[in-house]
Write an enzyme that holds these catalytic residues in place. Structure first.
Site, mmCIF file in Angstrom:
data_model
loop_
_atom_site.group_PDB
_atom_site.id
_atom_site.type_symbol
_atom_site.label_atom_id
_atom_site.label_comp_id
_atom_site.label_asym_id
_atom_site.label_seq_id
_atom_site.Cartn_x
_atom_site.Cartn_y
_atom_site.Cartn_z
ATOM 1 N N TYR A 179 24.755 1.627 44.879
ATOM 2 C CA TYR A 179 24.407 0.698 43.813
ATOM 3 C C TYR A 179 25.172 -0.623 43.905
ATOM 4 O O TYR A 179 24.792 -1.606 43.267
ATOM 5 C CB TYR A 179 24.706 1.298 42.436
ATOM 6 C CG TYR A 179 24.086 2.633 42.134
ATOM 7 C CD1 TYR A 179 22.953 3.086 42.795
ATOM 8 C CD2 TYR A 179 24.658 3.457 41.159
ATOM 9 C CE1 TYR A 179 22.400 4.323 42.497
ATOM 10 C CE2 TYR A 179 24.113 4.694 40.853
ATOM 11 C CZ TYR A 179 22.992 5.127 41.526
ATOM 12 O OH TYR A 179 22.456 6.352 41.224
ATOM 13 N N LEU B 158 13.708 9.211 31.511
ATOM 14 C CA LEU B 158 12.683 8.539 30.702
ATOM 15 C C LEU B 158 11.492 8.092 31.543
ATOM 16 O O LEU B 158 10.634 7.339 31.042
ATOM 17 C CB LEU B 158 13.293 7.332 29.976
ATOM 18 C CG LEU B 158 14.468 7.640 29.048
ATOM 19 C CD1 LEU B 158 14.933 6.364 28.361
ATOM 20 C CD2 LEU B 158 14.124 8.706 28.025
ATOM 21 N N GLN C 87 22.510 16.262 41.386
ATOM 22 C CA GLN C 87 21.909 15.235 40.537
ATOM 23 C C GLN C 87 20.522 14.915 41.084
ATOM 24 O O GLN C 87 20.383 14.464 42.217
ATOM 25 C CB GLN C 87 22.784 13.975 40.501
ATOM 26 C CG GLN C 87 22.285 12.957 39.499
ATOM 27 C CD GLN C 87 23.120 11.690 39.460
ATOM 28 O OE1 GLN C 87 22.650 10.617 39.810
ATOM 29 N NE2 GLN C 87 24.378 11.808 39.022
ATOM 30 N N ARG D 8 20.081 -0.005 21.514
ATOM 31 C CA ARG D 8 19.659 1.310 21.998
ATOM 32 C C ARG D 8 20.832 2.247 22.283
ATOM 33 O O ARG D 8 20.622 3.405 22.651
ATOM 34 C CB ARG D 8 18.798 1.159 23.252
ATOM 35 C CG ARG D 8 17.452 0.486 22.978
ATOM 36 C CD ARG D 8 16.647 0.306 24.224
ATOM 37 N NE ARG D 8 15.365 -0.350 23.941
ATOM 38 C CZ ARG D 8 14.521 -0.796 24.861
ATOM 39 N NH1 ARG D 8 14.819 -0.664 26.148
ATOM 40 N NH2 ARG D 8 13.389 -1.376 24.510
ATOM 41 N N HIS E 171 24.985 11.499 48.139
ATOM 42 C CA HIS E 171 23.862 10.921 47.408
ATOM 43 C C HIS E 171 22.505 11.486 47.816
ATOM 44 O O HIS E 171 21.578 11.539 47.002
ATOM 45 C CB HIS E 171 23.868 9.401 47.604
ATOM 46 C CG HIS E 171 23.249 8.646 46.482
ATOM 47 N ND1 HIS E 171 23.730 7.437 46.038
ATOM 48 C CD2 HIS E 171 22.182 8.905 45.672
ATOM 49 C CE1 HIS E 171 22.989 6.990 45.038
ATOM 50 N NE2 HIS E 171 22.052 7.864 44.798
ATOM 51 N N LYS F 65 18.280 -0.316 36.965
ATOM 52 C CA LYS F 65 18.299 -1.690 36.470
ATOM 53 C C LYS F 65 19.459 -2.503 37.037
ATOM 54 O O LYS F 65 19.340 -3.708 37.274
ATOM 55 C CB LYS F 65 18.383 -1.680 34.947
ATOM 56 C CG LYS F 65 18.731 -3.034 34.345
ATOM 57 C CD LYS F 65 18.876 -2.994 32.864
ATOM 58 C CE LYS F 65 19.437 -4.315 32.336
ATOM 59 N NZ LYS F 65 18.753 -5.507 32.806
ATOM 60 N N SER G 138 23.327 15.272 45.575
ATOM 61 C CA SER G 138 22.262 14.648 44.808
ATOM 62 C C SER G 138 20.993 14.668 45.648
ATOM 63 O O SER G 138 21.057 14.555 46.880
ATOM 64 C CB SER G 138 22.661 13.202 44.457
ATOM 65 O OG SER G 138 21.668 12.575 43.678
ATOM 66 N N THR H 232 20.604 4.712 30.885
ATOM 67 C CA THR H 232 21.267 3.415 30.760
ATOM 68 C C THR H 232 20.445 2.494 29.886
ATOM 69 O O THR H 232 19.269 2.764 29.604
ATOM 70 C CB THR H 232 21.473 2.777 32.152
ATOM 71 O OG1 THR H 232 22.385 1.684 32.029
ATOM 72 C CG2 THR H 232 20.162 2.266 32.743
ATOM 73 N N GLY I 107 22.895 2.507 38.112
ATOM 74 C CA GLY I 107 21.917 2.290 39.173
ATOM 75 C C GLY I 107 20.670 1.653 38.574
ATOM 76 O O GLY I 107 20.751 0.907 37.595
#
Length: 304
Positions: free
Chosen positions: A65, A211, A182, A265, A124, A26, A160, A259, A24
């Site tokens: 997505y 993040l 989620q 990374r 969702h 990005k 979610s 992701t 999802g």
């Protein structure tokens, strides 16, 4: 040395890989507007494959997505290249607008993913008023999710973006209470009441946006104290702030969805499974983050 995969055990005994590669944020795609528009992103397919080759075994996608087809192609190519089996992977998808026809939406998702079953299927969001032409209640939708689970098309079922009131509305109808919720979870959005409720009812929390304190909080949020705590832990462990945030999530018992499109990374993402924060470091991050509250996703909705 091979990194031991972190896992989280669901109430039904299912083992879920603790790090999921998300498709999802990005990678989010608008539906194709014409036949000439590419339906599949080769960049995403290759990024997923790199993640799988790096050791990630959990992929997260969703109807919303528009990346299920990309995930399916990546899975097919990876299995052919690696010699691994479908059962070596754990695949999560989610439905929302398609909740008006759960079985039909799942059938389409499985076709796009080129799979016979999903490991995890989530509703969702509980905001049914946002689903066009929906006339079904939360209980009716959940009953349809339970039905595809009984038929073996989905192994683990959950939700979610649910708050406690949404769970309470569902509880009176559910034969199988959700195994997973989620949610957006990071030090600036710890949702301690929801975490306590989830623990009481045997619901595992899965974290997306882990993040956000580094990538998504507005300038008006002064995260200085949090950054000090992250830096101290990072320096002691020889890791980065991002790795510390992901590890903090894992040590909370969460499945972590993250992701990257940057191949450099991926190794650091996998490596968060190979070190630990001290108890004091976890508490310091808790305390520093708890002084602020910031929600990036679904920010206009009511959760309590």
């Amino acid at each position: 040395m091979t990194t031991k995969l972190a896992t989280v055990t669901l109430r039904n005994g299912s083992l879920v890989p603790g790090i999921a590669f998300g498709t999802g944020t990005k990678w989010f795609k608008r539906p194709a507007k014409d036949a000439d528009q590419d339906a599949v992103s080769r960049e995403l397919v290759d990024s997923i494959k790199r993640a799988l080759h790096a050791g990630i075994r959990h992929l997260d996608t969703a109807e919303m997505y528009n990346t299920e087809e990309d995930v399916g192609l990546a899975i097919r190519e990876f299995l052919a290249e690696s010699g691994l089996k479908r059962s070596d992977l754990y695949i999560t998808s989610k439905l929302f607008k398609g909740a008006t026809d759960v079985r039909g939406t799942l059938t389409r998702a499985l076709a796009l993913l080129q799979l016979d079953y999903l490991d995890q299927y989530l509703l969702h969001a509980p905001f049914l008023e946002d689903i066009p032409d929906n006339t079904k209640t939360l209980g009716e939708i959940w009953a349809e999710i339970e039905a595809v689970h009984r038929d073996g098309l989905v192994r683990d079922i959950g939700v979610s973006n649910f708050g406690i009131p949404h769970f309470e509305a569902l509880r009176q109808h559910a034969t199988i209470f959700p195994l997973v919720n989620q949610i957006e979870f990071h030090p600036l959005l710890q949702q301690t009441d929801l975490a306590a409720y989830a623990k009481e009812h045997g619901v595992v929390l899965s974290s997306y946006g882990p993040l956000t304190p580094l990538t998504g909080s507005p300038d008006k949020v002064d995260a200085t104290a949090l950054n000090v705590a992250l830096d101290a832990a990072a320096e002691r462990a020889g890791k980065t702030r991002a790795q510390v945030l992901l590890r903090w999530n894992l040590q909370k018992g969460r499945v972590v969805v993250s992701t990257t499109a940057n191949p450099d990374r991926l190794a650091p993402l996998v490596e968060v499974q190979s070190f630990e924060l001290t108890e004091d470091e976890v508490k310091e991050i808790d305390a520093a983050g708890a002084t602020l509250t910031y929600r990036k996703f679904w920010a206009t909705k009511k959760f309590d």
